[in-house]
Write an enzyme that holds these catalytic residues in place. Structure first.
Site, short mmCIF file in Angstrom:
data_model
loop_
_atom_site.label_atom_id
_atom_site.label_comp_id
_atom_site.label_asym_id
_atom_site.label_seq_id
_atom_site.Cartn_x
_atom_site.Cartn_y
_atom_site.Cartn_z
N LYS A 37 0.83 -1.19 0.00
CA LYS A 37 0.00 0.00 0.00
C LYS A 37 0.86 1.25 0.00
O LYS A 37 0.40 2.34 -0.31
CB LYS A 37 -0.88 0.03 1.27
CG LYS A 37 -1.79 -1.15 1.42
CD LYS A 37 -2.51 -1.05 2.80
CE LYS A 37 -2.90 -2.41 3.27
NZ LYS A 37 -3.29 -2.36 4.72
N GLY A 38 2.12 1.11 0.36
CA GLY A 38 2.97 2.26 0.65
C GLY A 38 3.08 3.31 -0.43
O GLY A 38 3.28 4.49 -0.15
N GLU A 93 7.64 2.61 -6.28
CA GLU A 93 7.85 2.12 -4.90
C GLU A 93 7.94 3.29 -3.94
O GLU A 93 8.47 4.34 -4.27
CB GLU A 93 9.17 1.34 -4.83
CG GLU A 93 9.01 -0.16 -4.96
CD GLU A 93 8.60 -0.84 -3.65
OE1 GLU A 93 8.02 -0.19 -2.76
OE2 GLU A 93 8.86 -2.05 -3.54
N ASP A 94 7.48 3.08 -2.73
CA ASP A 94 7.64 4.10 -1.70
C ASP A 94 9.09 4.18 -1.25
O ASP A 94 9.68 5.25 -1.17
CB ASP A 94 6.71 3.83 -0.50
CG ASP A 94 6.81 2.41 0.05
OD1 ASP A 94 7.54 1.57 -0.51
OD2 ASP A 94 6.14 2.13 1.07
N ASP A 97 14.58 -0.65 0.72
CA ASP A 97 15.26 -0.86 1.99
C ASP A 97 16.29 -1.99 1.78
O ASP A 97 17.40 -1.72 1.33
CB ASP A 97 14.17 -1.19 3.02
CG ASP A 97 14.69 -1.36 4.44
OD1 ASP A 97 15.66 -0.70 4.80
OD2 ASP A 97 14.11 -2.15 5.18
N LYS A 125 17.19 3.62 1.04
CA LYS A 125 18.07 3.43 2.20
C LYS A 125 19.19 2.48 1.79
O LYS A 125 19.15 1.29 2.12
CB LYS A 125 17.29 2.81 3.37
CG LYS A 125 16.33 3.77 4.04
CD LYS A 125 15.88 3.27 5.42
CE LYS A 125 14.76 2.28 5.32
NZ LYS A 125 14.09 2.03 6.64
N PHE A 146 13.80 4.03 10.43
CA PHE A 146 12.46 3.65 10.01
C PHE A 146 11.61 4.90 9.89
O PHE A 146 11.52 5.68 10.84
CB PHE A 146 11.83 2.66 10.99
CG PHE A 146 10.65 1.96 10.40
CD1 PHE A 146 10.84 0.86 9.57
CD2 PHE A 146 9.37 2.42 10.62
CE1 PHE A 146 9.75 0.23 8.98
CE2 PHE A 146 8.27 1.79 10.03
CZ PHE A 146 8.47 0.70 9.21
N VAL A 147 11.02 5.10 8.71
CA VAL A 147 10.29 6.34 8.45
C VAL A 147 8.82 6.07 8.16
O VAL A 147 8.46 4.98 7.68
CB VAL A 147 10.92 7.13 7.29
CG1 VAL A 147 12.29 7.65 7.68
CG2 VAL A 147 11.01 6.30 6.01
N ASP A 153 3.95 3.43 6.47
CA ASP A 153 3.28 3.17 7.75
C ASP A 153 4.19 2.51 8.77
O ASP A 153 5.25 1.99 8.44
CB ASP A 153 2.10 2.22 7.52
CG ASP A 153 2.57 0.78 7.27
OD1 ASP A 153 3.43 0.60 6.37
OD2 ASP A 153 2.14 -0.13 8.00
N ARG A 159 0.13 6.74 7.60
CA ARG A 159 0.25 6.84 6.14
C ARG A 159 -0.21 8.20 5.62
O ARG A 159 0.23 8.64 4.57
CB ARG A 159 -0.59 5.76 5.45
CG ARG A 159 -0.10 4.34 5.66
CD ARG A 159 -0.80 3.41 4.66
NE ARG A 159 -0.67 2.00 4.99
CZ ARG A 159 0.35 1.22 4.62
NH1 ARG A 159 1.34 1.71 3.93
NH2 ARG A 159 0.38 -0.06 4.95
#
Ligand code: IMP
Ligand code: MG
Length: 168
Positions: A37-38, A93-94, A97, A125, A146-147, A153, A159
């Site tokens: 969902k990001g 993509e959000d 990582d 990242k 972590f953001v 989220d 979100r």
């Protein structure tokens, strides 16, 4: 929580990314594939800034359980509704990582023979990579924190925040 990227900075960056991408695709249609969902907010804003014709579709991938730690496993929980064959496809993509999710999706979509396949990530990242993966377009490169916010989220919360925050 600590604000690291303001709403205005995000807006400016999304506009810039859309400009780069639109220029590279030079009027050709692009199928935006949002990773739920990001990416839903980033994708909506990016799509509106694009200057080439776009179509949109979504996949839902699960690589994280709850909380802030990766399981290292990926599965498609909702696949595309359209065929990517012969199309110019841009994965939206959000954040990248470990790279596991993006690499998995990239290989899955490439096997379906798109005309071209690229990735845009709002956030990157690189310090957390476990597989080598590089997005073609990156908004912000950030430290190993972590953001949340702007679609991202923590246990489904935050979100809707307009900026990007580090969870302490
Ligand atoms: P990767 O497979 O480890 O690269 O993780 C990709 C997915 O994990 C992203 O699409 C996000 O949904 C989630 N994720 C990774 N880092 C963060 C973060 O800092 N905040 C929120 N979600 C994250
Ligand atoms: Mg995600």
């Amino acid at each position: 929580m600590k604000l690291i990227i303001t709403k205005q900075e995000v807006e400016r960056k999304v506009k810039w990314l859309a400009g780069q991408i639109s220029r590279d695709f030079a009027g050709r249609e692009v199928l935006l594939v949002g990773v739920l969902k990001g990416a839903f907010i980033f994708m909506a804003d990016l799509a509106r800034r694009m200057k080439t014709p776009v179509k949109v579709d979504f996949v839902c991938l699960a690589s994280y359980g709850s909380g802030t730690r990766s399981s290292g496993r990926v599965k498609i929980t909702k696949d595309l509704e359209t065929s990517v064959r012969g199309k110019n496809v841009l994965i939206v993509e959000d954040i990248i990582d470990t790279g596991i999710t993006a690499q998995y999706l990239f290989h899955r979509l490439r096997s379906r023979r798109p005309r071209s396949l690229r990735t845009v990530a709002l956030l990157d990242k690189p310090g957390r990579r476990r597989v080598s993966f590089r997005a073609d377009y990156v908004g912000f490169t950030i430290e190993d924190h972590f953001v949340v916010g702007y679609g991202l989220d923590c246990n489904e919360e935050y979100r809707n925040l307009p900026g990007i925050y580090v969870v302490k």
